[in-house]
Design a protein around this motif. Structure first.
Motif, PDB file in Angstrom:
ATOM      1  N   UNK A 100       0.853  -1.188   0.000  1.00 44.71           N
ATOM      2  CA  UNK A 100       0.000   0.000   0.000  1.00 44.71           C
ATOM      3  C   UNK A 100       0.885   1.233   0.000  1.00 44.71           C
ATOM      4  N   UNK A 101       0.532   2.195  -0.811  1.00 42.33           N
ATOM      5  CA  UNK A 101       1.306   3.436  -0.887  1.00 42.33           C
ATOM      6  C   UNK A 101       1.049   4.278   0.359  1.00 42.33           C
ATOM      7  N   UNK A 102       2.122   4.578   1.101  1.00 40.52           N
ATOM      8  CA  UNK A 102       1.978   5.411   2.290  1.00 40.52           C
ATOM      9  C   UNK A 102       1.565   6.843   1.912  1.00 40.52           C
ATOM     10  N   UNK A 103       2.043   7.317   0.774  1.00 37.34           N
ATOM     11  CA  UNK A 103       1.676   8.654   0.339  1.00 37.34           C
ATOM     12  C   UNK A 103       0.194   8.799   0.077  1.00 37.34           C
ATOM     13  N   UNK A 104      -0.439   7.748  -0.477  1.00 38.57           N
ATOM     14  CA  UNK A 104      -1.871   7.813  -0.751  1.00 38.57           C
ATOM     15  C   UNK A 104      -2.708   7.828   0.522  1.00 38.57           C
ATOM     16  N   UNK A 105      -2.114   7.452   1.652  1.00 38.50           N
ATOM     17  CA  UNK A 105      -2.823   7.487   2.940  1.00 38.50           C
ATOM     18  C   UNK A 105      -2.578   8.803   3.664  1.00 38.50           C
ATOM     19  N   UNK A 106      -1.299   9.226   3.703  1.00 33.78           N
ATOM     20  CA  UNK A 106      -0.956  10.409   4.492  1.00 33.78           C
ATOM     21  C   UNK A 106      -1.432  11.703   3.838  1.00 33.78           C
ATOM     22  N   UNK A 107      -1.416  11.788   2.514  1.00 31.04           N
ATOM     23  CA  UNK A 107      -1.823  13.031   1.845  1.00 31.04           C
ATOM     24  C   UNK A 107      -3.290  13.363   2.121  1.00 31.04           C
ATOM     25  N   UNK A 108      -4.249  12.444   1.931  1.00 29.27           N
ATOM     26  CA  UNK A 108      -5.640  12.813   2.259  1.00 29.27           C
ATOM     27  C   UNK A 108      -5.850  13.132   3.729  1.00 29.27           C
ATOM     28  N   UNK A 109      -5.171  12.384   4.633  1.00 26.65           N
ATOM     29  CA  UNK A 109      -5.345  12.643   6.061  1.00 26.65           C
ATOM     30  C   UNK A 109      -4.807  14.020   6.426  1.00 26.65           C
ATOM     31  N   UNK A 148      -0.158  19.772   9.033  1.00 24.95           N
ATOM     32  CA  UNK A 148       0.907  20.258   8.159  1.00 24.95           C
ATOM     33  C   UNK A 148       2.039  19.242   7.984  1.00 24.95           C
ATOM     34  N   UNK A 149       2.640  18.700   9.050  1.00 24.21           N
ATOM     35  CA  UNK A 149       3.712  17.727   8.827  1.00 24.21           C
ATOM     36  C   UNK A 149       3.231  16.437   8.174  1.00 24.21           C
ATOM     37  N   UNK A 150       2.007  16.010   8.488  1.00 22.69           N
ATOM     38  CA  UNK A 150       1.495  14.786   7.872  1.00 22.69           C
ATOM     39  C   UNK A 150       1.340  14.963   6.368  1.00 22.69           C
ATOM     40  N   UNK A 151       0.812  16.102   5.946  1.00 29.11           N
ATOM     41  CA  UNK A 151       0.640  16.352   4.511  1.00 29.11           C
ATOM     42  C   UNK A 151       1.983  16.503   3.802  1.00 29.11           C
ATOM     43  N   UNK A 152       2.941  17.175   4.441  1.00 32.11           N
ATOM     44  CA  UNK A 152       4.266  17.309   3.836  1.00 32.11           C
ATOM     45  C   UNK A 152       4.940  15.950   3.689  1.00 32.11           C
ATOM     46  N   UNK A 153       4.859  15.118   4.729  1.00 32.12           N
ATOM     47  CA  UNK A 153       5.447  13.778   4.662  1.00 32.12           C
ATOM     48  C   UNK A 153       4.758  12.932   3.602  1.00 32.12           C
ATOM     49  N   UNK A 154       3.451  13.068   3.486  1.00 28.87           N
ATOM     50  CA  UNK A 154       2.730  12.314   2.465  1.00 28.87           C
ATOM     51  C   UNK A 154       3.132  12.700   1.061  1.00 28.87           C
ATOM     52  N   UNK A 179       6.143  11.451  -3.870  1.00 30.10           N
ATOM     53  CA  UNK A 179       7.105  11.867  -4.891  1.00 30.10           C
ATOM     54  C   UNK A 179       8.246  10.859  -5.020  1.00 30.10           C
ATOM     55  N   UNK A 180       8.683  10.286  -3.908  1.00 30.07           N
ATOM     56  CA  UNK A 180       9.853   9.404  -3.917  1.00 30.07           C
ATOM     57  C   UNK A 180       9.502   7.933  -4.087  1.00 30.07           C
ATOM     58  N   UNK A 181       8.234   7.573  -4.192  1.00 26.43           N
ATOM     59  CA  UNK A 181       7.873   6.163  -4.237  1.00 26.43           C
ATOM     60  C   UNK A 181       8.130   5.554  -5.611  1.00 26.43           C
ATOM     61  N   UNK A 182       8.438   4.277  -5.598  1.00 29.67           N
ATOM     62  CA  UNK A 182       8.659   3.484  -6.812  1.00 29.67           C
ATOM     63  C   UNK A 182       7.569   2.437  -6.878  1.00 29.67           C
ATOM     64  N   UNK A 183       6.819   2.439  -7.970  1.00 22.20           N
ATOM     65  CA  UNK A 183       5.690   1.534  -8.112  1.00 22.20           C
ATOM     66  C   UNK A 183       6.175   0.083  -8.170  1.00 22.20           C
TER      67      UNK A 183
END
Length: 297
Positions: free
Chosen positions: A89-98, A128-134, A139-143
């Motif tokens: 599961x992509x961590x970015x897809x979870x942290x960005x919406x939250x 703010x930090x959760x969205x930045x980390x997401x 950006x850095x994830x590899x499918x």
């Protein structure tokens, strides 16, 4: 029967389960008293003739399963991977919406557009930090690459798969962060990317897929599919390095299956080596030139 200005229409059933709307042309029509007599001409009948309606039988529309095209031994049947892992599961897809949700509601509550003004500062601090980390992880994830597992290969996985093959399958079928390509370090060592007698980084092969199957001799095989920009002579010279790097317990077979596509089949040799149940350690630099590399303890 249905009355029509150009004739009488009726429905008839064809013998081959095809329903057609047919038109019967008559020169004249007898209608009830008081109604206007209508004469149907051949030209009018031709213009008013409806198109044939074709009803397809249920047996003709049965869809064929895409993953069930198989040979007699069932080696081509694709097994669906139902194994769950949080790494898939992509961590970015979870942290960005939250994070964006906390920021949006925090701003709305802070300016009293939404209820919960007492918690607005807390939502802004954490949002703010959760969205930045997401965004950074997205950006850095590899499918992950797609892995097709045949029924015969799945049956041999537990009994013949080596630790290296298991690690390759696990690392390439999950999301990775900070890597540009899958097996980047392994390919860099095999092809000596950027070094003497090596290849340029721009033409380094790129892993595009995996396939688990059984060889003709009944051995478990993990096939690595690469997008290729090198010559086959270059691949053939690297064949011993593939076998050494991903060994022991496997035989590396390299073949070109199409323009720009090369497959490396890691076939278990049946010796049982490489099945210690431990993760393979990286090789250390040799003590002296010409000596084999040392393994981490």
């Amino acid at each position: 029967a249905l009355y029509h200005p150009h004739g009488i229409f009726s429905y008839s059933q064809a013998k081959s389960d095809i329903t057609m709307l047919q038109c019967k042309g008559l020169s004249s029509i007898r209608q009830p008293a008081g109604s206007k007599r209508v004469v149907a001409t051949p030209a009018a009948l031709t213009a008013a003739r409806p198109r044939a309606l074709h009803v397809v039988r249920a047996s003709e529309t049965e869809s064929k399963p895409l993953a069930a095209t198989s040979s007699r031994d069932g080696s081509e049947i694709i097994v669906v991977d139902t194994e769950f892992s949080i790494t898939k599961i992509s961590y970015g897809s979870i942290l960005v919406p939250v994070g964006c949700g906390l920021l949006s509601y925090g701003f709305g509550a802070f300016f009293q557009f939404l209820p919960g003004g007492d918690l607005s500062a807390l939502m802004l601090i954490y949002g703010f930090p959760i969205s930045v980390l997401g965004f950074a992880l997205a950006y850095a994830q590899l499918e992950p690459v797609a892995c097709k597992t045949t029924k015969a290969g799945y049956a041999l996985r537990d009994s013949q798969m080596t630790d290296i093959q298991k690690q390759i399958r696990s690392d390439t079928t999950r999301f990775r962060y900070g890597d540009q390509e899958h097996l980047e370090e392994a390919l860099g060592k095999i092809f000596r990317v950027g070094k003497t007698q090596g290849v340029n980084r721009r033409v380094t092969p790129r892993l595009t897929g995996l396939r688990e199957e059984a060889s003709e001799s009944g051995a478990y095989t993990l096939v690595l599919e690469f997008e290729n920009k090198l010559s086959m002579e270059e691949w053939e010279t690297r064949q011993p390095k593939f076998q050494t790097f991903f060994g022991p317990g496997i035989v590396a077979n390299i073949k070109e299956v199409g323009p720009g596509v090369v497959e490396v089949a890691l076939v278990c040799d049946g010796s049982g080596q490489g099945r210690g149940g431990e993760e393979q350690k990286d090789l250390l630099m040799p003590l002296m030139p010409g000596m084999p590399g040392r393994k981490q303890q």
